[in-house]
Design a protein around this motif. Structure first.
Motif, mmCIF file in Angstrom:
data_model
loop_
_atom_site.group_PDB
_atom_site.id
_atom_site.type_symbol
_atom_site.label_atom_id
_atom_site.label_comp_id
_atom_site.label_asym_id
_atom_site.label_seq_id
_atom_site.Cartn_x
_atom_site.Cartn_y
_atom_site.Cartn_z
ATOM 1 N N ASN A 5 37.207 41.088 39.387
ATOM 2 C CA ASN A 5 38.604 41.234 39.016
ATOM 3 C C ASN A 5 39.160 39.886 38.605
ATOM 4 O O ASN A 5 38.677 38.854 39.037
ATOM 5 C CB ASN A 5 39.404 41.733 40.220
ATOM 6 N N VAL A 7 42.148 37.271 39.098
ATOM 7 C CA VAL A 7 43.078 36.989 40.187
ATOM 8 C C VAL A 7 44.416 37.655 39.877
ATOM 9 O O VAL A 7 44.946 37.504 38.784
ATOM 10 C CB VAL A 7 43.242 35.465 40.394
ATOM 11 N N ASP A 9 44.725 41.097 40.240
ATOM 12 C CA ASP A 9 44.425 42.525 40.119
ATOM 13 C C ASP A 9 44.211 43.168 41.487
ATOM 14 O O ASP A 9 43.652 42.553 42.390
ATOM 15 C CB ASP A 9 43.149 42.754 39.303
ATOM 16 N N GLN A 11 42.297 46.033 43.812
ATOM 17 C CA GLN A 11 41.020 46.739 43.846
ATOM 18 C C GLN A 11 41.078 47.754 44.985
ATOM 19 O O GLN A 11 41.348 47.394 46.123
ATOM 20 C CB GLN A 11 39.861 45.748 44.068
ATOM 21 N N ARG A 22 43.937 42.707 47.068
ATOM 22 C CA ARG A 22 43.988 41.830 45.902
ATOM 23 C C ARG A 22 44.024 40.385 46.344
ATOM 24 O O ARG A 22 44.510 40.053 47.419
ATOM 25 C CB ARG A 22 45.160 42.148 44.993
ATOM 26 N N HIS A 24 45.630 36.867 45.080
ATOM 27 C CA HIS A 24 46.728 36.437 44.213
ATOM 28 C C HIS A 24 47.294 35.130 44.749
ATOM 29 O O HIS A 24 46.846 34.607 45.755
ATOM 30 C CB HIS A 24 47.811 37.525 44.137
ATOM 31 N N ASP A 117 36.205 31.324 41.906
ATOM 32 C CA ASP A 117 35.738 32.667 42.243
ATOM 33 C C ASP A 117 35.940 32.881 43.735
ATOM 34 O O ASP A 117 35.548 32.029 44.542
ATOM 35 C CB ASP A 117 34.256 32.839 41.907
ATOM 36 N N ARG A 132 34.032 42.375 47.353
ATOM 37 C CA ARG A 132 34.750 42.378 46.085
ATOM 38 C C ARG A 132 34.924 40.935 45.638
ATOM 39 O O ARG A 132 35.038 40.034 46.455
ATOM 40 C CB ARG A 132 36.137 43.018 46.232
ATOM 41 N N TRP A 134 36.964 38.173 42.822
ATOM 42 C CA TRP A 134 38.026 37.864 41.864
ATOM 43 C C TRP A 134 37.706 36.540 41.201
ATOM 44 O O TRP A 134 37.184 35.629 41.848
ATOM 45 C CB TRP A 134 39.379 37.757 42.570
ATOM 46 N N SER A 135 38.044 36.414 39.919
ATOM 47 C CA SER A 135 37.849 35.169 39.179
ATOM 48 C C SER A 135 39.177 34.730 38.587
ATOM 49 O O SER A 135 39.960 35.554 38.127
ATOM 50 C CB SER A 135 36.839 35.358 38.045
ATOM 51 N N GLU A 142 49.232 35.109 36.366
ATOM 52 C CA GLU A 142 48.746 36.369 36.920
ATOM 53 C C GLU A 142 49.396 37.585 36.284
ATOM 54 O O GLU A 142 48.937 38.686 36.457
ATOM 55 C CB GLU A 142 49.035 36.430 38.423
ATOM 56 N N ALA A 157 35.282 36.799 34.104
ATOM 57 C CA ALA A 157 35.372 38.207 34.480
ATOM 58 C C ALA A 157 35.098 39.103 33.279
ATOM 59 O O ALA A 157 34.379 40.100 33.378
ATOM 60 C CB ALA A 157 36.734 38.511 35.081
#
Length: 173
Positions: A5, A7, A9, A11, A22, A24, A117, A132, A134-135, A142, A157
């Motif tokens: 994902n 950063v 988003d 999930q 998420r 963030h 990441d 999970r 996030w990148s 965001e 991503a």
């Protein structure tokens, strides 16, 4: 395999109806008081991990040190994690329509922070959920607008997503 994902988003966890997570709030940060020496020569940053329950039942969640992994730069080197000043979610019952947020402080060479990441391995009701990822990077927006967000979506991503889609198409052909 899940696609990473960007950063910001959300999930969702398929095996736990209504539960989503998420990463963030990835921002440059001043070192907390007393950590100046530990982070000498490094750029400090913080990030947030929010777990939200939109389902009808309560979940017991754990998000502690060791369940978060932060990698920086193109080679994926480990960031310096400031466990002492970070705030985790330890044995918290999250009821419907509620959220819980963990705040993590980390540091690394400033040049490497363009690519960050974050991998999250949440424990839900004493069972481990799937990992999970996030990148993102410092300075990227965001909200999905502007040139910096376009760079984020065209970054790592997006490259991974395109690769996985290509592999899936080759497998069905």
């Amino acid at each position: 395999m899940y696609e990473p994902n960007v950063v910001g988003d959300w999930q969702e966890y398929d095996e736990h109806a209504g539960l989503r997570v998420r990463v963030h709030g990835l921002h440059a940060q001043e070192p907390p008081r007393g950590r100046d020496a530990a982070a000498e020569g490094l750029a400090y940053f913080s990030l947030r991990v929010t777990v939200e329950n939109r389902g009808p039942e309560r979940f017991g969640i754990h998000l502690e040190d060791g369940q978060l992994d932060v990698r920086i730069g193109p080679d994926g080197e480990s960031a310096f994690l400031d466990w002492r000043n970070s705030q985790f979610i330890e044995g918290y019952d999250i009821y419907p329509l509620r959220r819980a947020t963990a705040v993590l402080f980390a540091a690394g060479p400033e040049a490497a922070l363009a690519r960050v990441d974050i991998q999250v391995h949440l424990r839900i009701d004493e069972e481990w959920a799937d990992r999970r990822m996030w990148s993102g990077g410092l300075g990227l927006q965001e909200d999905g607008t502007g040139p910096a967000a376009a760079t984020a979506h065209e970054g790592l991503a997006c490259q991974v997503s395109n690769f996985l889609r290509g592999q899936a198409e080759e497998g069905t052909a």
